[in-house]
Enzyme design. Structure first.
Site, PDB file in Angstrom:
ATOM      1  N   HIS A  61      17.499  26.344 -21.739  1.00  0.00           N
ATOM      2  CA  HIS A  61      16.703  27.220 -22.595  1.00  0.00           C
ATOM      3  C   HIS A  61      16.416  28.567 -21.941  1.00  0.00           C
ATOM      4  O   HIS A  61      15.962  29.490 -22.603  1.00  0.00           O
ATOM      5  CB  HIS A  61      15.384  26.517 -22.958  1.00  0.00           C
ATOM      6  CG  HIS A  61      14.590  27.223 -24.004  1.00  0.00           C
ATOM      7  ND1 HIS A  61      15.068  27.472 -25.273  1.00  0.00           N
ATOM      8  CD2 HIS A  61      13.335  27.755 -23.967  1.00  0.00           C
ATOM      9  CE1 HIS A  61      14.161  28.122 -25.979  1.00  0.00           C
ATOM     10  NE2 HIS A  61      13.098  28.312 -25.207  1.00  0.00           N
ATOM     11  N   SER A  68      13.354  33.232 -26.562  1.00  0.00           N
ATOM     12  CA  SER A  68      12.594  32.100 -27.085  1.00  0.00           C
ATOM     13  C   SER A  68      11.606  32.579 -28.140  1.00  0.00           C
ATOM     14  O   SER A  68      11.979  33.249 -29.088  1.00  0.00           O
ATOM     15  CB  SER A  68      11.909  31.373 -25.913  1.00  0.00           C
ATOM     16  OG  SER A  68      11.372  30.144 -26.318  1.00  0.00           O
ATOM     17  N   ASP A 102      20.725  23.152 -25.405  1.00  0.00           N
ATOM     18  CA  ASP A 102      19.385  23.681 -25.167  1.00  0.00           C
ATOM     19  C   ASP A 102      18.389  22.621 -25.625  1.00  0.00           C
ATOM     20  O   ASP A 102      18.366  22.246 -26.798  1.00  0.00           O
ATOM     21  CB  ASP A 102      19.205  24.990 -25.952  1.00  0.00           C
ATOM     22  CG  ASP A 102      17.837  25.649 -25.751  1.00  0.00           C
ATOM     23  OD1 ASP A 102      16.884  24.947 -25.387  1.00  0.00           O
ATOM     24  OD2 ASP A 102      17.731  26.864 -25.994  1.00  0.00           O
TER      25      ASP A 102
END
Length: 270
Positions: A246, A95, A217
């Site tokens: 995610h 991320s 996602d």
């Protein structure tokens, strides 16, 4: 242990000659890599750490001015590598930490042999000719919900982000690490991440990048991985996995771990 190591709860495990650094994303901590780490320790020296602001770190260390941009985290990463005398590493960033690694690599490309991005995005807001997945109104509502009742927001956000029901182990795990963050710190970090835009830096990233993405996602549309591939300054490769969410390293480890290991082990064929 040095000051930087202590502040970030740095752990170094494994006996390999090559160093691999695992960096977690928003709302999690180094425990998010628990499915991957056992597969690395025999071959690599594995560096794990918590970003300042993550639940296990001292909340008083969180500097609202330093972390108003992602550069503050990139400087932390470089400080950790310096304190551990790392001369070169494979960097795996989940991320926001994917972009933190990218930023760090612009100033010190010599420290990174490759960057492995998992669920990465250079910008979350939609723009002209760019689909990031969110409108400003979406983000304003998200921040307001965090302000109004942080724990209630966590309970709603966790299953959406993970892509599972409330009873799944992955959702419970993400809920736990979200809950552990002090609410004012979480709001500040969330605002910094979701309002970030590092598209202008992508052409300066010359270290080889492996871009790994879930099919679905909430935070990062699949088209973003192609955008990264097209705009990064060095060699890059994209793999879209047959999983959702995610945090696929938590929710679909059977699919994600072999993919990560392959990209860690093998370089891009030029």
């Amino acid at each position: 242990m040095g000051i930087v190591e202590e502040a970030h709860n740095v752990r170094v495990i494994g006996g390999g000659e090559r160093t691999i650094v695992l960096a977690h994303g928003f709302g999690t901590d180094q425990s998010v890599w628990r499915h991957l780490v056992p597969h690395l320790v025999e071959e690599y020296r594995v560096v794990l750490f918590d970003n300042i602001g993550a639940g296990p770190t001292n909340p008083d260390y969180f500097d609202f001015d330093r972390y108003v941009t992602l550069e503050g985290y990139a400087l932390d990463l470089l400080a950790i590598l310096e304190e551990l005398s790392v001369e070169s590493c494979i960097f795996v960033g989940h991320s926001v930490s994917a972009m933190i690694g990218a930023i760090a690599s612009v100033s010190r490309p010599d420290l990174f042999s490759k960057l492995v991005f998992l669920s990465a995005s250079p910008r979350y807001l939609n723009d002209v000719d760019y689909f990031g997945g969110f409108e400003q109104e979406d983000l304003d509502q998200l921040f307001e919900a965090m302000r109004a009742n942080y724990k209630a927001w966590c309970s709603g956000f966790a299953p959406l982000a993970v892509g599972g029901d409330m009873d799944s182990v992955a959702v419970q795990e993400f809920s736990r690490t979200l809950f552990n963050i002090r609410p004012d710190n979480a709001l500040s970090v969330g605002q910094t991440i979701f309002q970030s835009d590092v598209r202008h830096l992508l052409s300066l990233v010359t270290v080889p990048c492996h871009i790994i993405q879930s099919t679905k996602d909430l935070a990062v549309p699949v088209v973003v991985s192609e955008y990264l591939h097209k705009h990064l300054g060095g060699d890059s490769i994209v793999e879209v996995m047959a999983c959702e969410g995610h945090l696929p390293q938590l929710s679909s480890p059977d699919i994600v771990t072999p993919v990560l290991l392959r990209h860690i082990k093998y370089d891009i064929a030029v």
